[in-house]
Every structure is written in structure tokens, then in C-alpha cells.
Design a protein around this motif. Structure first.
Motif, PDB file in Angstrom:
ATOM      1  N   VAL A  62       0.841  -1.167   0.065  1.00 38.30           N
ATOM      2  CA  VAL A  62       0.234   0.187  -0.059  1.00 38.30           C
ATOM      3  C   VAL A  62       0.771   1.267  -0.035  1.00 38.30           C
ATOM      4  O   VAL A  62       0.673   2.217  -0.775  1.00 38.30           O
ATOM      5  N   ASN A  65       2.368   1.755  -3.267  1.00 42.03           N
ATOM      6  CA  ASN A  65       1.434   2.508  -4.375  1.00 42.03           C
ATOM      7  C   ASN A  65       1.107   3.956  -3.970  1.00 42.03           C
ATOM      8  O   ASN A  65       1.183   4.746  -4.877  1.00 42.03           O
ATOM      9  N   ARG A  66       1.445   4.172  -2.665  1.00 37.89           N
ATOM     10  CA  ARG A  66       1.306   5.590  -2.326  1.00 37.89           C
ATOM     11  C   ARG A  66       2.580   6.498  -3.132  1.00 37.89           C
ATOM     12  O   ARG A  66       2.383   7.444  -3.768  1.00 37.89           O
ATOM     13  N   TYR A  80      -2.604   6.215   4.210  1.00 41.08           N
ATOM     14  CA  TYR A  80      -2.686   4.998   4.320  1.00 41.08           C
ATOM     15  C   TYR A  80      -4.374   4.714   4.368  1.00 41.08           C
ATOM     16  O   TYR A  80      -4.823   4.022   3.557  1.00 41.08           O
ATOM     17  N   LEU A  83      -5.792   5.374   1.008  1.00 41.02           N
ATOM     18  CA  LEU A  83      -5.543   4.242  -0.107  1.00 41.02           C
ATOM     19  C   LEU A  83      -6.295   2.996   0.384  1.00 41.02           C
ATOM     20  O   LEU A  83      -6.747   2.232  -0.593  1.00 41.02           O
ATOM     21  N   VAL A  84      -6.599   2.561   1.634  1.00 36.19           N
ATOM     22  CA  VAL A  84      -7.166   1.223   1.657  1.00 36.19           C
ATOM     23  C   VAL A  84      -8.701   1.438   1.992  1.00 36.19           C
ATOM     24  O   VAL A  84      -9.286   0.405   2.361  1.00 36.19           O
ATOM     25  N   CYS A  94      -9.296   8.099  -3.047  1.00 32.53           N
ATOM     26  CA  CYS A  94      -8.201   8.851  -3.241  1.00 32.53           C
ATOM     27  C   CYS A  94      -8.441   9.953  -4.582  1.00 32.53           C
ATOM     28  O   CYS A  94      -7.551  10.742  -4.734  1.00 32.53           O
ATOM     29  N   SER A 139      -5.720   0.446  -3.047  1.00 35.47           N
ATOM     30  CA  SER A 139      -4.773   1.288  -3.064  1.00 35.47           C
ATOM     31  C   SER A 139      -4.089   1.233  -4.723  1.00 35.47           C
ATOM     32  O   SER A 139      -3.763   2.181  -5.240  1.00 35.47           O
ATOM     33  N   CYS A 142      -6.346   3.130  -6.986  1.00 31.86           N
ATOM     34  CA  CYS A 142      -6.078   4.940  -6.901  1.00 31.86           C
ATOM     35  C   CYS A 142      -4.953   5.088  -7.768  1.00 31.86           C
ATOM     36  O   CYS A 142      -5.158   6.200  -8.620  1.00 31.86           O
TER      37      CYS A 142
END
Length: 154
Positions: A62, A65-66, A80, A83-84, A94, A139, A142
Motif C-alpha cells: 500500500v 502504491n502511495r 494509508y 488508500l485502503v 483518493c 490502493s 487509486c
């Protein structure tokens, strides 16, 4: 500012790769948060590797991915929980977060010319794979939305 320290970006990439099994969200946030203002090929490649690694921990993926999201939209306000989909309503939280222009983005090494395509390929695959854990899929979605090709791209 930390971005001016020699070797900062390579240290971040190394910490990310060494922490791919970590489930400590506070630690993963601490090591990846500086990437919101940083564009670096090594950091991008580390994030891409972790995001697509099914053996990495869910939180590490995750946060990777950010980092990819920030490569596409530097300093965007995603965390976090965003994203989840922490509240579980299934909506893409997001999507409303765009790039902030209140920060200066430091480029320490150029991203690959096809970084958007690479980000899209890895994250789109995760969104389509029903064996992926929900936080990874959310995530990744996004990132895929931001990296999605526009007409004539890729």
C-alpha cells in the motif's frame, strides 16, 4: 531540507526494499513520506517492485502504491487510510486528491520515460486480480486511475 543531503534518495529506496516484509504502518509511513516531494528513479523502481510483489506485506505494498501515486501527482494528500478505504464503503477515496502546488518537488534523478505506463501496468493488474488483498487492490486502483492512459498514449 532532507532532499539536499547526498544519497538521501538512494537511502529511501534501500529502506523501502529492506522493509518490504514490514507490517509497521508508522515505520513505513516514516520512510516513504519524504517521497511526496521527491522524484527519483531508484525510489520509483523500488516502489514499483514492492507494489507488484505478492510476497511483500500488504502495508508495504500500500505504501509503495502511495509512492507511485506521488510520482504521478507529487505532494498529493493521500494517506494509508485513504488508500485502503478504511471506512469500507467501497468508494475510491483518493480520487479527490490532486497535486499540491505548495511544495517544491526535488528531482534527484529522472523517472523512466514510461513511468506512467509502468505504474499503470502494475497497478491495473493488481486491481483485476481477485486473489489480491482488498487493501492492495484499493490502493492500486487509486494509482491506476491517475496513471490511466489518455487517448493516444502508450
Amino acid at each position: 531540507m532532507y532532499h539536499r543531503c547526498p544519497g538521501f534518495a538512494s537511502s529511501v529506496a534501500d529502506l523501502m526494499l529492506r522493509s518490504r516484509q514490514s507490517a509497521d504502518t508508522a515505520y513505513l509511513n516514516a520512510i516513504t513520506y519524504p517521497t511526496n516531494e521527491l522524484r527519483d528513479r531508484g525510489v520509483f523502481e523500488a516502489a514499483l517492485a514492492i507494489a507488484g510483489d505478492k510476497s511483500a506485506s500488504v502495508p508495504a505494498r500500500v505504501f509503495a502504491n502511495r509512492v507511485l501515486y506521488w510520482a504521478l501527482l507529487p505532494s498529493a494528500g493521500v494517506d494509508y487510510n485513504t488508500l485502503v478505504d478504511i471506512d469500507g464503503d467501497g468508494r475510491d477515496k483518493c480520487i479527490r486528491y490532486g497535486q499540491s502546488f505548495h511544495y517544491s518537488v526535488k528531482t534527484t534523478s529522472e523517472l523512466p520515460s514510461d513511468y506512467r505506463e509502468q505504474s499503470y501496468r502494475v497497478t491495473w493488474a493488481a486491481t483485476r486480480d481477485l486473489t489480491e488483498p482488498a487493501p492492495v487492490r484499493q490502493s492500486a486502483a487509486c494509482v491506476a486511475v491517475v496513471a490511466r492512459p489518455r487517448s493516444g498514449e502508450f
